[in-house]
Enzyme design. Structure first.
Site, PDB file in Angstrom:
ATOM      1  N   LEU A 297     -25.151  74.535  52.977  1.00  0.00           N
ATOM      2  CA  LEU A 297     -23.719  74.351  52.707  1.00  0.00           C
ATOM      3  C   LEU A 297     -23.156  75.568  51.969  1.00  0.00           C
ATOM      4  CD1 LEU A 297     -23.894  70.585  51.647  1.00  0.00           C
ATOM      5  CD2 LEU A 297     -23.389  71.541  53.899  1.00  0.00           C
TER       6      LEU A 297
ATOM      7  N   TYR B  86     -38.466  73.522  40.028  1.00  0.00           N
ATOM      8  CA  TYR B  86     -37.257  72.759  39.666  1.00  0.00           C
ATOM      9  C   TYR B  86     -37.439  71.947  38.384  1.00  0.00           C
ATOM     10  CZ  TYR B  86     -36.269  73.687  44.630  1.00  0.00           C
ATOM     11  OH  TYR B  86     -36.100  74.265  45.861  1.00  0.00           O
TER      12      TYR B  86
ATOM     13  N   LYS C 117     -20.725  60.345  46.206  1.00  0.00           N
ATOM     14  CA  LYS C 117     -19.834  60.214  47.362  1.00  0.00           C
ATOM     15  C   LYS C 117     -20.312  61.150  48.481  1.00  0.00           C
ATOM     16  CE  LYS C 117     -14.954  60.913  48.595  1.00  0.00           C
ATOM     17  NZ  LYS C 117     -14.980  62.291  49.141  1.00  0.00           N
TER      18      LYS C 117
ATOM     19  N   SER D  22     -26.971  67.732  46.914  1.00  0.00           N
ATOM     20  CA  SER D  22     -25.770  67.303  46.200  1.00  0.00           C
ATOM     21  C   SER D  22     -26.150  66.306  45.125  1.00  0.00           C
ATOM     22  CB  SER D  22     -24.774  66.655  47.168  1.00  0.00           C
ATOM     23  OG  SER D  22     -23.647  66.212  46.450  1.00  0.00           O
TER      24      SER D  22
ATOM     25  N   PHE E 100     -32.833  70.243  43.805  1.00  0.00           N
ATOM     26  CA  PHE E 100     -32.641  71.311  42.816  1.00  0.00           C
ATOM     27  C   PHE E 100     -31.291  71.151  42.121  1.00  0.00           C
ATOM     28  CE2 PHE E 100     -30.862  75.439  41.631  1.00  0.00           C
ATOM     29  CZ  PHE E 100     -31.822  75.854  40.722  1.00  0.00           C
TER      30      PHE E 100
ATOM     31  N   HIS F  94     -43.689  78.782  47.849  1.00  0.00           N
ATOM     32  CA  HIS F  94     -42.255  78.851  47.561  1.00  0.00           C
ATOM     33  C   HIS F  94     -41.662  80.228  47.876  1.00  0.00           C
ATOM     34  CE1 HIS F  94     -39.121  76.831  44.713  1.00  0.00           C
ATOM     35  NE2 HIS F  94     -38.525  77.527  45.650  1.00  0.00           N
TER      36      HIS F  94
ATOM     37  N   GLY G 214     -32.872  66.324  55.079  1.00  0.00           N
ATOM     38  CA  GLY G 214     -33.579  66.147  53.811  1.00  0.00           C
ATOM     39  C   GLY G 214     -32.619  66.184  52.633  1.00  0.00           C
ATOM     40  N   PHE G 215     -33.059  65.587  51.532  1.00  0.00           N
ATOM     41  CA  PHE G 215     -32.277  65.597  50.296  1.00  0.00           C
ATOM     42  C   PHE G 215     -32.868  66.643  49.350  1.00  0.00           C
ATOM     43  CE2 PHE G 215     -31.550  63.931  45.924  1.00  0.00           C
ATOM     44  CZ  PHE G 215     -30.161  64.078  45.906  1.00  0.00           C
TER      45      PHE G 215
ATOM     46  N   SER H 145     -24.789  77.320  49.407  1.00  0.00           N
ATOM     47  CA  SER H 145     -25.428  77.515  48.098  1.00  0.00           C
ATOM     48  C   SER H 145     -24.596  77.022  46.933  1.00  0.00           C
ATOM     49  CB  SER H 145     -25.821  78.971  47.846  1.00  0.00           C
ATOM     50  OG  SER H 145     -25.034  79.541  46.844  1.00  0.00           O
TER      51      SER H 145
END
Length: 323
Positions: free
Chosen positions: A219, A55, A275, A271, A24, A117, A20-21, A221
């Protein structure tokens, strides 16, 4: 897993993409960037998009999704979109209005997944983090089983396809699973999970109840000062991860993401760097060996980056339990 190994089946029959992307971003990042990077992520191949009322970017994320549907890149049913019910709306009568507000911001007819949440209830109102004159959070007292029943009604009304939770410990999950008259089990529990904090006990518990564990902070945080202890080591600089990455000609970030997918965990990659967004989708291009997996398991030190300290002192603060 489906044939391409890129989606897993939830306990209600729907499918969730395993990668997933995460949308935040820190407050100082302009909201317009959420629009750009979400469009880019969809173009790069991401089909699972994770956001939340907290968010404050659902307008932009919704716009990105709708523009990629309008230009023919995807259909609505190709996208798996998650939103989250914030702590100020845990009272049962506030649940549906909160989801409707998210849908209105998104300009979508439904979300694919709606999750609680954080189990700590805060005083209802427009303020996301209500505090008293001493800066202490103002808690609310809500029975999470009643909140859950309100989520079940949202699913029945077609406002969300699936319902789940986030930041719950196993006892809080058990409370919902054992609730008299339970109509739908949570499909997932989204929690912090990475090689330094691999959640193996919670993962086993979730698997035994056919609940998918979704990893955030996979990754290590974003290390925002207000949330994260700055003295903690950087996950992606870990020598073991670096050595495994070098062996596979991949990056440590990809190794950390791949590790989760091979354990049966759905993983969020967060991210705003184009890139790296493009790079993260390459997680399906290689496989870790059993030895690699064992070595990464060995990095666990139960180190939590996100302690969500605003909930400390509330009876439902989840992180007092071992898992």
């Amino acid at each position: 897993m489906d044939p391409k190994g890129q989606r897993v089946k939830l306990n209600d029959g729907h499918f969730i993409p395993v990668l997933g992307f995460g949308t935040f971003a820190p407050r100082e990042v302009p909201k317009s960037e959420a629009l750009e990077v979400t469009k880019f992520a969809i173009e790069a191949g991401f089909r699972h998009i994770d956001s939340a009322h907290l968010y404050q970017n659902e307008e932009q994320v919704g716009q990105a999704i709708r523009s990629k549907i309008a230009d023919g890149t995807v259909k609505r049913e190709d996208i798996f979109y998650t939103s989250k019910l914030w702590s100020t709306s845990l009272r049962p009568e506030l649940v549906r209005p909160a989801l409707e507000k998210s849908l209105n911001n998104l300009q979508l007819d439904y979300v694919d997944l709606y999750i609680i949440h954080f189990p700590v209830a805060l005083k209802p109102g427009e303020t996301l983090f209500p505090t008293d004159e001493n800066g202490k959070p103002i808690f609310d007292s809500v029975d999470l089983c009643r909140t859950w029943e309100a989520l079940e009604k949202c699913k029945d009304a077609g406002l969300t396809k699936s319902i789940g939770v986030s930041n719950f410990n196993h006892k809080q999950l058990e409370k919902i699973l054992n609730k008299p008259g339970l109509k739908y089990k949570p499909v997932c529990n989204q929690v912090e999970c990475h090689p330094y904090f691999n959640q193996s006990k919670l993962l086993d518990f979730c698997k035994s109840h056919d609940i998918v564990l979704v990893a955030y902070g996979a990754l290590g945080s974003q290390r925002l000062k207000e949330w994260v202890n700055p003295n903690l080591p950087f996950l992606l600089e870990d020598p073991v991860l670096s050595a495994i990455a070098k062996k596979h000609r991949q990056t440590p970030a990809l190794v950390a993401l791949r590790y989760q997918i091979q354990r049966g965990v759905v993983v969020l990659a967060k991210s705003y760097n184009k890139k790296r967004i493009k790079e993260n989708i390459q997680v399906f291009d290689f496989e870790l060996t059993p030895e690699d997996m064992k070595a990464i398991d060995g990095l666990n030190s139960n180190m939590r980056y996100n302690e969500l300290l605003l909930g400390v002192g509330h009876p439902e603060y989840p992180f007092v339990e071992e898992y």
